[in-house]
Design a protein around this motif. Structure first.
Motif, PDB file in Angstrom:
ATOM      1  N   ILE A 122       1.089  -1.126   0.219  1.00 45.04           N
ATOM      2  CA  ILE A 122       0.499  -0.518  -0.153  1.00 45.04           C
ATOM      3  C   ILE A 122       0.708   1.128   0.050  1.00 45.04           C
ATOM      4  CG2 ILE A 122      -0.679  -0.301   2.642  1.00 45.04           C
ATOM      5  CD1 ILE A 122      -3.028   1.470   1.921  1.00 45.04           C
ATOM      6  N   LYS A 123       0.457   2.395  -0.592  1.00 43.24           N
ATOM      7  CA  LYS A 123       1.387   2.846  -1.027  1.00 43.24           C
ATOM      8  C   LYS A 123       0.276   4.981  -1.236  1.00 43.24           C
ATOM      9  CE  LYS A 123       3.933   5.943  -4.839  1.00 43.24           C
ATOM     10  NZ  LYS A 123       4.608   6.596  -3.933  1.00 43.24           N
ATOM     11  N   VAL A 124       0.277   5.608  -0.281  1.00 44.47           N
ATOM     12  CA  VAL A 124      -0.640   6.912  -0.266  1.00 44.47           C
ATOM     13  C   VAL A 124      -0.054   8.370  -0.574  1.00 44.47           C
ATOM     14  CG1 VAL A 124      -2.023   5.205   1.594  1.00 44.47           C
ATOM     15  CG2 VAL A 124       0.216   6.996   2.480  1.00 44.47           C
ATOM     16  N   ILE A 125      -0.375   8.629  -0.182  1.00 47.25           N
ATOM     17  CA  ILE A 125      -0.240  10.461  -0.530  1.00 47.25           C
ATOM     18  C   ILE A 125      -1.420  10.888   0.546  1.00 47.25           C
ATOM     19  CG2 ILE A 125      -0.338  12.744  -1.854  1.00 47.25           C
ATOM     20  CD1 ILE A 125       0.183  10.691  -3.403  1.00 47.25           C
ATOM     21  N   ALA A 126      -1.058  11.832   1.733  1.00 44.14           N
ATOM     22  CA  ALA A 126      -1.815  12.330   2.524  1.00 44.14           C
ATOM     23  C   ALA A 126      -1.474  13.722   2.647  1.00 44.14           C
ATOM     24  CB  ALA A 126      -1.438  11.682   3.829  1.00 44.14           C
ATOM     25  N   LYS A 127      -2.330  14.514   3.366  1.00 44.33           N
ATOM     26  CA  LYS A 127      -2.362  16.455   3.759  1.00 44.33           C
ATOM     27  C   LYS A 127      -2.168  15.808   4.901  1.00 44.33           C
ATOM     28  CE  LYS A 127      -4.660  20.163   2.982  1.00 44.33           C
ATOM     29  NZ  LYS A 127      -5.318  20.705   4.227  1.00 44.33           N
ATOM     30  N   LEU A 128      -0.768  16.666   5.234  1.00 43.17           N
ATOM     31  CA  LEU A 128      -0.094  17.104   6.261  1.00 43.17           C
ATOM     32  C   LEU A 128      -1.523  18.108   6.996  1.00 43.17           C
ATOM     33  CD1 LEU A 128       3.918  17.570   5.015  1.00 43.17           C
ATOM     34  CD2 LEU A 128       2.198  15.842   7.176  1.00 43.17           C
ATOM     35  N   PRO A 129      -1.755  17.778   8.382  1.00 48.75           N
ATOM     36  CA  PRO A 129      -2.904  18.297   9.042  1.00 48.75           C
ATOM     37  C   PRO A 129      -2.324  19.944   9.232  1.00 48.75           C
ATOM     38  CG  PRO A 129      -2.270  16.389  10.237  1.00 48.75           C
ATOM     39  CD  PRO A 129      -1.300  17.064   9.520  1.00 48.75           C
ATOM     40  N   ASP A 130      -1.144  20.528   9.394  1.00 44.14           N
ATOM     41  CA  ASP A 130      -0.751  21.779   9.477  1.00 44.14           C
ATOM     42  C   ASP A 130      -0.854  22.466   7.886  1.00 44.14           C
ATOM     43  OD1 ASP A 130       1.315  20.642   8.305  1.00 44.14           O
ATOM     44  OD2 ASP A 130       2.954  22.035   9.856  1.00 44.14           O
ATOM     45  N   ALA A 131      -0.856  22.131   7.063  1.00 43.14           N
ATOM     46  CA  ALA A 131      -1.105  22.333   5.753  1.00 43.14           C
ATOM     47  C   ALA A 131      -1.544  23.459   5.298  1.00 43.14           C
ATOM     48  CB  ALA A 131      -1.263  21.361   4.431  1.00 43.14           C
ATOM     49  N   ASP A 132      -3.283  23.318   5.994  1.00 42.28           N
ATOM     50  CA  ASP A 132      -4.385  24.887   6.264  1.00 42.28           C
ATOM     51  C   ASP A 132      -3.272  26.018   6.339  1.00 42.28           C
ATOM     52  OD1 ASP A 132      -5.658  23.277   4.406  1.00 42.28           O
ATOM     53  OD2 ASP A 132      -6.425  22.590   6.207  1.00 42.28           O
ATOM     54  N   MET A 133      -2.873  26.064   7.735  1.00 42.84           N
ATOM     55  CA  MET A 133      -2.147  27.022   8.450  1.00 42.84           C
ATOM     56  C   MET A 133      -0.809  27.956   7.175  1.00 42.84           C
ATOM     57  SD  MET A 133      -1.446  26.255  12.452  1.00 42.84           S
ATOM     58  CE  MET A 133       0.072  25.136  11.573  1.00 42.84           C
ATOM     59  N   HIS A 134      -0.440  27.147   6.465  1.00 48.29           N
ATOM     60  CA  HIS A 134       0.702  27.388   5.560  1.00 48.29           C
ATOM     61  C   HIS A 134       0.296  28.523   4.529  1.00 48.29           C
ATOM     62  CE1 HIS A 134       4.182  26.650   8.762  1.00 48.29           C
ATOM     63  NE2 HIS A 134       3.197  24.855   8.261  1.00 48.29           N
ATOM     64  N   LEU A 135      -0.751  27.999   3.686  1.00 45.41           N
ATOM     65  CA  LEU A 135      -1.925  28.917   2.604  1.00 45.41           C
ATOM     66  C   LEU A 135      -2.737  29.736   3.213  1.00 45.41           C
ATOM     67  CD1 LEU A 135      -4.184  25.563   1.801  1.00 45.41           C
ATOM     68  CD2 LEU A 135      -2.129  26.266   0.454  1.00 45.41           C
ATOM     69  N   SER A 136      -1.735  31.046   2.209  1.00 42.76           N
ATOM     70  CA  SER A 136      -2.672  32.374   1.923  1.00 42.76           C
ATOM     71  C   SER A 136      -4.233  31.354   2.395  1.00 42.76           C
ATOM     72  CB  SER A 136      -2.024  33.006   1.287  1.00 42.76           C
ATOM     73  OG  SER A 136      -2.537  32.629  -0.108  1.00 42.76           O
ATOM     74  N   LYS A 137      -4.809  33.330   2.412  1.00 44.84           N
ATOM     75  CA  LYS A 137      -6.286  33.381   2.345  1.00 44.84           C
ATOM     76  C   LYS A 137      -6.975  33.762   1.311  1.00 44.84           C
ATOM     77  CE  LYS A 137      -6.384  35.052   6.812  1.00 44.84           C
ATOM     78  NZ  LYS A 137      -7.048  35.202   8.390  1.00 44.84           N
ATOM     79  N   SER A 138      -5.799  33.907  -0.040  1.00 43.35           N
ATOM     80  CA  SER A 138      -6.391  34.046  -0.853  1.00 43.35           C
ATOM     81  C   SER A 138      -6.378  32.818  -1.895  1.00 43.35           C
ATOM     82  CB  SER A 138      -4.999  35.361  -1.885  1.00 43.35           C
ATOM     83  OG  SER A 138      -4.915  34.342  -1.441  1.00 43.35           O
ATOM     84  N   ASP A 139      -5.490  31.643  -1.047  1.00 43.39           N
ATOM     85  CA  ASP A 139      -5.865  30.533  -2.142  1.00 43.39           C
ATOM     86  C   ASP A 139      -6.922  29.326  -1.829  1.00 43.39           C
ATOM     87  OD1 ASP A 139      -4.071  30.514  -2.650  1.00 43.39           O
ATOM     88  OD2 ASP A 139      -2.580  29.626  -0.721  1.00 43.39           O
TER      89      ASP A 139
END
Length: 139
Positions: A122-139
């Protein structure tokens, strides 16, 4: 060259170094996890298929945990099965123990002829939980 942000689960770094690959790499808010099999700490395969699938998920969960993730953060899954026609039902009855509730991640299943002595990977790609904090509000 950019330095890779590698994630190692506890107790298995020697195995990955011996086989010359990284268990997972963090990049751009995502965790890319190498294929995980039902291997014991010494790298030997678990012979029982159901237990091999469980061990593959436990190995996957150790990597996810080391990166601060759980299977709930997984967005894409690829599974590799040797002889899927004869093994699919046995493997798929173990999956609900780990898969969680809907909505489920995307899934690609690939039938293969050889997995280095294993029957399931099994191979996966996951979204890191803190990734949303690094996105700008315009994304």
């Amino acid at each position: 060259m950019t330095q890779r942000n590698v994630v190692f689960p506890p107790g298995r770094q020697t195995l990955y170094e011996r086989n010359r690959y990284s268990p997972a790499i963090k990049s751009n808010g995502f965790l890319f996890v190498s294929g995980q099999v039902g291997s014991h700490e010494d790298g030997s395969p678990e012979p029982d298929l159901e237990d091999q699938v469980r061990l593959a998920f436990n190995n996957l969960n150790a990597i996810l945990g080391a990166a601060g993730c759980t299977f709930d953060d997984v967005i894409d899954v690829t599974v590799f099965i040797v002889d899927p026609e004869s093994k699919f039902e046995t493997i798929w009855k173990v999956i609900p123990e780990f898969w969680g509730n809907a909505p489920h991640p995307t899934l690609t299943g690939v039938g293969v002829t050889w997995l280095y002595g294993y029957q399931f990977e099994i191979k996966v790609i996951a979204k890191l939980p803190d990734a949303d904090m690094h996105l700008s509000k315009s994304d």
